[in-house]
Design a protein around this motif. Structure first.
Motif, PDB file in Angstrom:
ATOM      1  N   MET A   1     -38.710 -33.683  -7.054  1.00  0.00           N
ATOM      2  CA  MET A   1     -37.801 -34.796  -7.097  1.00  0.00           C
ATOM      3  C   MET A   1     -38.493 -35.970  -7.778  1.00  0.00           C
ATOM      4  O   MET A   1     -39.715 -36.074  -7.752  1.00  0.00           O
ATOM      5  N   GLU A   2     -37.699 -36.836  -8.364  1.00  0.00           N
ATOM      6  CA  GLU A   2     -38.238 -37.920  -9.164  1.00  0.00           C
ATOM      7  C   GLU A   2     -37.781 -39.287  -8.655  1.00  0.00           C
ATOM      8  O   GLU A   2     -36.757 -39.402  -7.984  1.00  0.00           O
ATOM      9  N   GLU A   5     -34.026 -40.730  -8.389  1.00  0.00           N
ATOM     10  CA  GLU A   5     -33.093 -39.610  -8.302  1.00  0.00           C
ATOM     11  C   GLU A   5     -32.161 -39.819  -7.107  1.00  0.00           C
ATOM     12  O   GLU A   5     -32.588 -40.276  -6.047  1.00  0.00           O
ATOM     13  N   VAL A   7     -30.151 -38.427  -4.095  1.00  0.00           N
ATOM     14  CA  VAL A   7     -30.340 -37.269  -3.226  1.00  0.00           C
ATOM     15  C   VAL A   7     -29.352 -37.299  -2.064  1.00  0.00           C
ATOM     16  O   VAL A   7     -28.726 -38.325  -1.791  1.00  0.00           O
ATOM     17  N   THR A  25     -31.054 -42.937  -2.679  1.00  0.00           N
ATOM     18  CA  THR A  25     -31.821 -42.956  -3.919  1.00  0.00           C
ATOM     19  C   THR A  25     -33.306 -43.034  -3.602  1.00  0.00           C
ATOM     20  O   THR A  25     -33.720 -43.854  -2.782  1.00  0.00           O
ATOM     21  N   PRO A  60     -31.416 -32.474  -3.860  1.00  0.00           N
ATOM     22  CA  PRO A  60     -30.708 -33.094  -4.982  1.00  0.00           C
ATOM     23  C   PRO A  60     -29.216 -33.159  -4.680  1.00  0.00           C
ATOM     24  O   PRO A  60     -28.660 -32.246  -4.052  1.00  0.00           O
TER      25      PRO A  60
END
Length: 62
Positions: A1-2, A5, A7, A25, A60
């Motif tokens: 995960m970034e 991102e 979620v 986020t 995600p």
């Protein structure tokens, strides 16, 4: 995960007033602990909760 991102919460977090399926986020990550700081906000953009979560507690967004 970034970072940044979007979620979905995979578990209930009653202590934070959050239920599985809540959308948040990722706003920070802690590589040493494997946790992510996730911000959950209401429809007006006000923060509901800001909490550090393990990767198995989020997924995600579908």
């Amino acid at each position: 995960m970034e970072l940044f991102e979007v979620v979905e919460l995979a578990v209930d977090l009653p202590e934070d007033g959050l239920s599985a399926g809540a959308i948040g986020t990722i706003v920070d990550e802690y590589p040493d602990s494997g946790k992510y700081e996730v911000e959950f906000a209401d429809d007006n953009g006000r923060t509901i909760a800001l909490t550090a979560l393990r990767s198995d507690q989020i997924r995600p967004r579908r």
